[in-house]
Scaffold this motif. Structure first.
Motif, PDB file in Angstrom:
ATOM      1  N   MET A 185      10.563  -0.496   2.537  1.00 24.85           N
ATOM      2  CA  MET A 185      10.539   0.131   3.362  1.00 24.85           C
ATOM      3  C   MET A 185       9.974   0.856   4.239  1.00 24.85           C
ATOM      4  O   MET A 185       9.730   1.886   4.558  1.00 24.85           O
ATOM      5  CB  MET A 185      10.502   1.486   1.907  1.00 24.85           C
ATOM      6  N   LEU A 228       1.406  -9.455   1.620  1.00 25.12           N
ATOM      7  CA  LEU A 228       2.636 -10.229   0.765  1.00 25.12           C
ATOM      8  C   LEU A 228       3.657 -10.988   2.457  1.00 25.12           C
ATOM      9  O   LEU A 228       4.141 -12.079   1.998  1.00 25.12           O
ATOM     10  CB  LEU A 228       3.932  -9.042   0.778  1.00 25.12           C
ATOM     11  N   PHE A 286       8.555 -12.252  -2.048  1.00 20.55           N
ATOM     12  CA  PHE A 286       7.059 -11.776  -2.315  1.00 20.55           C
ATOM     13  C   PHE A 286       7.590 -10.213  -2.578  1.00 20.55           C
ATOM     14  O   PHE A 286       7.428  -9.173  -1.850  1.00 20.55           O
ATOM     15  CB  PHE A 286       6.394 -12.042  -0.890  1.00 20.55           C
ATOM     16  N   PHE A 287       6.743 -10.228  -3.840  1.00 21.08           N
ATOM     17  CA  PHE A 287       6.555  -8.637  -4.476  1.00 21.08           C
ATOM     18  C   PHE A 287       5.064  -8.724  -4.343  1.00 21.08           C
ATOM     19  O   PHE A 287       4.321  -9.383  -5.325  1.00 21.08           O
ATOM     20  CB  PHE A 287       7.682  -7.804  -5.353  1.00 21.08           C
ATOM     21  N   LYS A 313       1.489  -3.959  -7.199  1.00 20.01           N
ATOM     22  CA  LYS A 313       0.794  -2.335  -7.431  1.00 20.01           C
ATOM     23  C   LYS A 313       2.164  -1.416  -8.398  1.00 20.01           C
ATOM     24  O   LYS A 313       1.643  -0.773  -8.746  1.00 20.01           O
ATOM     25  CB  LYS A 313       0.905  -1.857  -6.090  1.00 20.01           C
ATOM     26  N   PRO A 366      -0.794  -9.712  -5.649  1.00 17.19           N
ATOM     27  CA  PRO A 366      -2.696  -8.854  -6.156  1.00 17.19           C
ATOM     28  C   PRO A 366      -2.262  -7.788  -5.235  1.00 17.19           C
ATOM     29  O   PRO A 366      -1.621  -7.686  -3.982  1.00 17.19           O
ATOM     30  CB  PRO A 366      -3.696  -9.539  -6.444  1.00 17.19           C
ATOM     31  N   VAL A 396      -3.490  -4.478  -3.412  1.00 17.82           N
ATOM     32  CA  VAL A 396      -4.635  -4.833  -2.210  1.00 17.82           C
ATOM     33  C   VAL A 396      -5.133  -2.982  -2.297  1.00 17.82           C
ATOM     34  O   VAL A 396      -4.184  -2.512  -2.146  1.00 17.82           O
ATOM     35  CB  VAL A 396      -3.992  -4.562  -0.484  1.00 17.82           C
TER      36      VAL A 396
END
Ligand code: AMP
Length: 284
Positions: free
Chosen positions: A30, A40, A146-147, A150, A175, A177
């Motif tokens: 977003m 990512l 890629f996701f 979090k 993972p 960050v």
């Protein structure tokens, strides 16, 4: 790097790349990009020939009283960051481009899971997320997407969507960050005052305390949850939910924990800002 706003132009551009045998990685965001997003984009650049970063503040995943209007928007800075991390294309459609009739008639939903955890406090959120991600997948036809972990429930629901609807895309989890302080990076951290930001460090401190207790043998859900909740309350935060759930089903655990892979999910408020975080409890 190219900035594309039209679905048709993106489709045509990607078709050419695909014909040349190039693989495509998609990083949906977003915007208001930070180092979390950058990791990512790095992961995609390392894996795919062409990385598309979508920057779209998706109106249908925001509730009526949420922060759609004040959500940070800065396409120029986002483009610079994406470019520096190897993106080939930024896809930044308008809401009209994505939803020409306003509210869409067709949604993708996951009935059992969309109303748990974040979904129980944000009705309609996950159907909004799944619908926009399904659209992005069908527009880009990526090989990989890629996701970040979090948004743990989000990536889980996307994996479920891909599995059950047979989308030909590989979902790659990246993972969390964090800042050096432990605070998980989030575009919404910008809303925090200096004091709230300091107090919000209690989220990660609580999660770490619960994880250490778990690794030392504590198996009581109540005790582990309290280790997360107490530091947040002591630092003037309020807890929306803290749950220990199975990583394979997202089923909520009560009583005493058995021998399976678990993750603690939480949402908490500092001032008016809602933050989410999580930590996996490794098996011992
Ligand atoms: P957003 O722009 O907040 O919708 O996030 C876009 C993507 O970036 C999602 O897959 C998020 O999970 C991921 N993301 C956001 N913050 C972080 C972070 N701190 N670490 C890793 N991934 C993140």
């Amino acid at each position: 790097m190219k900035i594309i706003k039209s679905i048709q132009e993106l489709r045509d551009t990607l078709k050419t790349f695909r014909r040349e045998g190039k693989t495509i990685g998609l990083v949906p965001t977003m915007g208001a990009l930070h180092r979390g997003h950058a990791s990512l984009i790095d992961a995609s650049s390392a894996r795919a020939d062409i990385t598309v970063v979508s920057v779209f503040v998706n109106p249908i995943q925001f509730g009526k009283n949420e922060d759609l209007d004040k959500y940070p928007r800065r396409l120029e800075a986002d483009s610079e960051l994406a470019n520096a991390h190897g993106a080939s294309i930024i896809f930044a459609p308008t809401a009209e481009e994505m939803y020409p009739n306003g509210e869409p008639e067709t949604y993708v939903r996951n009935k059992p899971l969309e109303s748990l955890y974040c979904g129980s406090y944000r009705p309609g959120h996950f159907r909004g997320v799944l619908t926009v991600v399904a659209k992005l997948f069908l527009i880009c036809l990526p090989d990989f997407a890629f996701f970040g972990e979090k948004d743990y429930q989000q990536v889980f629901l996307i994996e479920e969507m891909v599995r059950t609807l047979n989308f030909p895309v590989e979902i790659v989890r990246v993972p969390i960050v964090r800042e050096e302080s432990g605070l998980a990076l989030s575009s919404r951290n910008e809303y925090l005052s200096e004091e709230e930001r300091k107090n919000a460090l209690s989220i990660h401190q609580g999660l770490l305390a619960a994880k250490s207790a778990y690794l030392a043998g504590e198996r009581s859900v109540t005790k582990l949850r309290n280790l997360v909740i107490q530091p947040i309350l002591l630092n003037r935060g309020s807890v929306q939910y803290v749950e220990i759930v199975s990583t394979s089903t997202l089923e909520k655990k009560v009583g005493h924990l058995g021998n399976e892979k678990l993750v603690i999910l939480l949402a908490a408020f500092f001032g008016k800002t809602r933050l989410i975080d999580n930590i996996e409890l490794e098996m011992v």
